[in-house]
Design an enzyme around this catalytic site. Structure first.
Site, short mmCIF file in Angstrom:
data_model
loop_
_atom_site.label_atom_id
_atom_site.label_comp_id
_atom_site.label_asym_id
_atom_site.label_seq_id
_atom_site.Cartn_x
_atom_site.Cartn_y
_atom_site.Cartn_z
N HIS A 194 0.84 -1.21 0.00
CA HIS A 194 0.00 0.00 0.00
C HIS A 194 0.87 1.25 0.00
O HIS A 194 2.07 1.18 0.27
CB HIS A 194 -0.90 0.03 1.24
CG HIS A 194 -0.14 0.21 2.54
ND1 HIS A 194 0.52 -0.83 3.16
CD2 HIS A 194 0.10 1.29 3.31
CE1 HIS A 194 1.12 -0.40 4.25
NE2 HIS A 194 0.88 0.90 4.37
N ASP A 196 0.82 5.24 1.87
CA ASP A 196 0.15 5.91 2.98
C ASP A 196 -0.57 7.15 2.44
O ASP A 196 0.01 7.93 1.69
CB ASP A 196 1.18 6.32 4.06
CG ASP A 196 1.81 5.12 4.75
OD1 ASP A 196 1.22 4.02 4.67
OD2 ASP A 196 2.88 5.27 5.36
N HIS A 251 4.67 0.18 0.02
CA HIS A 251 5.47 -0.60 0.96
C HIS A 251 4.59 -1.69 1.57
O HIS A 251 3.36 -1.67 1.41
CB HIS A 251 6.09 0.32 2.03
CG HIS A 251 5.09 1.20 2.72
ND1 HIS A 251 4.60 2.37 2.15
CD2 HIS A 251 4.47 1.09 3.91
CE1 HIS A 251 3.74 2.92 2.97
NE2 HIS A 251 3.62 2.17 4.04
N ARG A 261 8.22 -8.44 15.78
CA ARG A 261 8.61 -7.09 15.36
C ARG A 261 7.51 -6.13 15.79
O ARG A 261 6.33 -6.47 15.72
CB ARG A 261 8.77 -7.05 13.83
CG ARG A 261 9.04 -5.67 13.27
CD ARG A 261 9.52 -5.77 11.83
NE ARG A 261 9.77 -4.43 11.34
CZ ARG A 261 8.88 -3.68 10.72
NH1 ARG A 261 7.67 -4.15 10.46
NH2 ARG A 261 9.18 -2.46 10.34
C1 LIG Z 1 -7.73 -0.99 4.03
C2 LIG Z 1 -7.49 0.16 4.58
C3 LIG Z 1 -6.75 0.35 5.87
C4 LIG Z 1 -6.32 1.78 5.81
C5 LIG Z 1 -7.57 2.40 5.22
C6 LIG Z 1 -7.81 1.49 4.01
O1 LIG Z 1 -9.13 1.53 3.51
C7 LIG Z 1 -6.79 1.87 2.91
C8 LIG Z 1 -5.51 2.54 3.52
C9 LIG Z 1 -5.10 1.95 4.86
C10 LIG Z 1 -4.10 2.82 5.59
C11 LIG Z 1 -2.64 2.55 5.24
C12 LIG Z 1 -1.75 3.52 6.01
C13 LIG Z 1 -2.15 3.62 7.50
O2 LIG Z 1 -1.71 2.46 8.19
C14 LIG Z 1 -3.68 3.77 7.66
C15 LIG Z 1 -4.05 4.07 9.11
C16 LIG Z 1 -4.18 4.80 6.72
O3 LIG Z 1 -4.39 5.98 6.94
O4 LIG Z 1 -4.44 4.22 5.49
C17 LIG Z 1 -4.34 2.54 7.05
C18 LIG Z 1 -5.87 2.45 7.13
C19 LIG Z 1 -6.32 1.70 8.38
O5 LIG Z 1 -5.72 0.67 8.76
O6 LIG Z 1 -7.29 2.14 8.99
O1 AKG Z 2 5.26 -2.07 10.10
C1 AKG Z 2 5.75 -1.52 9.13
O2 AKG Z 2 6.96 -1.49 8.93
C2 AKG Z 2 4.87 -0.85 8.10
C3 AKG Z 2 3.55 -0.39 8.66
C4 AKG Z 2 2.78 0.44 7.70
O3 AKG Z 2 3.09 0.51 6.53
C5 AKG Z 2 1.63 1.21 8.17
O4 AKG Z 2 1.31 1.15 9.38
O5 AKG Z 2 1.02 1.91 7.34
FE FE2 Z 3 2.14 2.22 5.54
#
Ligand SMILES: C=C1C[C@]23C[C@@]1(O)CC[C@H]2[C@@]12CC[C@H](O)[C@@](C)(C(=O)O1)[C@H]2[C@@H]3C(=O)O
Ligand code: AKG
Ligand code: FE2
Length: 319
Positions: A194, A196, A251, A261
């Site tokens: 994904h 961020d 990533h 971890r």
């Molecule tokens: C599947 C999902 C989890 C996420 C929200 C989403 O719909 C798509 C992006 C995901 C992500 C990835 C980065 C961060 O960890 C996170 C908090 C974010 O802002 O986007 C997560 C979301 C989540 O886990 O709530």
């Molecule tokens: O744990 C990691 O190194 C990556 C975590 C991550 O990509 C996230 O929390 O969005």
């Molecule tokens: Fe991430």
């Protein structure tokens, strides 16, 4: 060097290279240029000599490990759906749309009521957890994120060097903190591919590998943990605000058989009503027009949560 990837992570290649490590104690103009170069070429770099006191980091890591060591029934009580965001504790489910992985996590936003609820459940000393551990860490990483964003603006030659920091400095900023815990398991995908969505991410982990970044489709580069460093990655919004000059790198995280971890991520985000658009200085002869339309963080966040983890949501906002 190219080595075979672990079986259960399909057939992608794992390639080791040295990612940029930027020493923040060096001469400012040089640091600014190096940060811009790394953000353009990799969307990802490590910073050292960041000046965050070690005890602030150690306290946060200890709180994370203590929390994940609690019985599953106690952790499960902290799952919540706040404002359509899966805050609090989660295990093996990521987001709302069916993404799974071998990760358990604790996701916190800055709202006083959320942290206060979490604190009383997590810790025997809620006030210590809330103020001296979580808030101290958040304030320190936010300050570091602002320093990096100022350096980025300087290196890009944007006259208003607080153009990016005003978003995450704002009292209504929508930034998040996330603890991720990966149990020792045979190599498998624990947190899928994904990018961020926010402006910038600052991540660190205990000294166990697991994070990988993808610069080219199907090629994964392991990021070696450095206890002295914070890993910084460009988020989708910063890719938009630099009109595509910086890349929001994809990533993922994988497990290993030997050691647990734990990573801690800070996602610097703007207020919900912030308008995201590249400033005029980002229009250049190579990129003479805006690659993305203007939108609010609320719109982008809604799109993010309506999609799967691996979806390229940024494409929905291209001109
Ligand atoms: C599947 C999902 C989890 C996420 C929200 C989403 O719909 C798509 C992006 C995901 C992500 C990835 C980065 C961060 O960890 C996170 C908090 C974010 O802002 O986007 C997560 C979301 C989540 O886990 O709530
Ligand atoms: O744990 C990691 O190194 C990556 C975590 C991550 O990509 C996230 O929390 O969005
Ligand atoms: Fe991430």
């Amino acid at each position: 060097m190219v080595v075979a990837s672990p079986n259960s992570i399909q057939t992608e290649k794992i390639v080791s290279i040295n990612l940029p490590t930027i020493d923040l104690s060096k001469e400012r103009a040089t640091v600014a240029k190096l940060i811009v170069k790394a953000s353009e070429e990799y969307g990802f770099f490590n910073v050292i000599n960041h000046r965050i006191p070690q005890d602030i980091i150690d306290n946060m890591e200890e709180a994370g490990f203590d929390f994940f060591a609690k019985p599953a029934s106690q952790k499960a009580k902290l799952a919540s759906n706040y404002d359509s965001v899966p805050l609090g504790y989660g295990c093996k489910n990521i987001g709302f749309n069916g993404d799974v992985g071998e990760v358990e996590y604790l996701l916190l936003n800055g709202s006083a009521s959320h942290i206060s609820k979490i604190s009383t459940t997590i810790s025997n000393d809620p006030s210590n957890f809330r103020y001296r551990v979580v808030s101290a860490y958040r304030d320190a990483v936010e300050e570091l994120a602002c320093e990096i964003l100022e350096l980025m603006a300087e290196g890009l030659g944007v006259p208003n060097t607080s153009i990016f920091t005003t978003f995450i400095n704002h009292p209504d900023s929508d930034s998040l903190l996330r603890f991720n815990h990966y149990p020792p398991l045979p190599p498998s995908l624990a947190f899928g591919d994904h990018s961020d969505p926010q402006i910038i991410t600052l991540l660190r982990s205990n000294p166990v590998s697991g994070l990988q970044i993808s610069l080219q489709h199907g090629l994964w580069i392991p990021v070696l943990p450095d206890p002295k460093a914070f890993s910084v990655n460009v988020g989708d919004l910063l890719q938009v605000m630099t009109n595509g000059r910086f890349v929001s790198v994809r990533h993922r995280a994988v497990t290993n058989s030997e050691k647990a971890r734990m990573s801690i991520a800070y996602f610097g985000a703007p207020p919900l009503n912030a308008c995201i658009v590249a400033p005029p200085e980002m229009l250049t002869p190579e990129r003479p027009s805006l690659l993305f339309r203007a939108f609010t963080w609320a719109e982008y966040k809604k799109a993010t949560y309506s999609l799967r983890l691996g979806d390229t949501r940024i494409d929905l906002f291209r001109n």
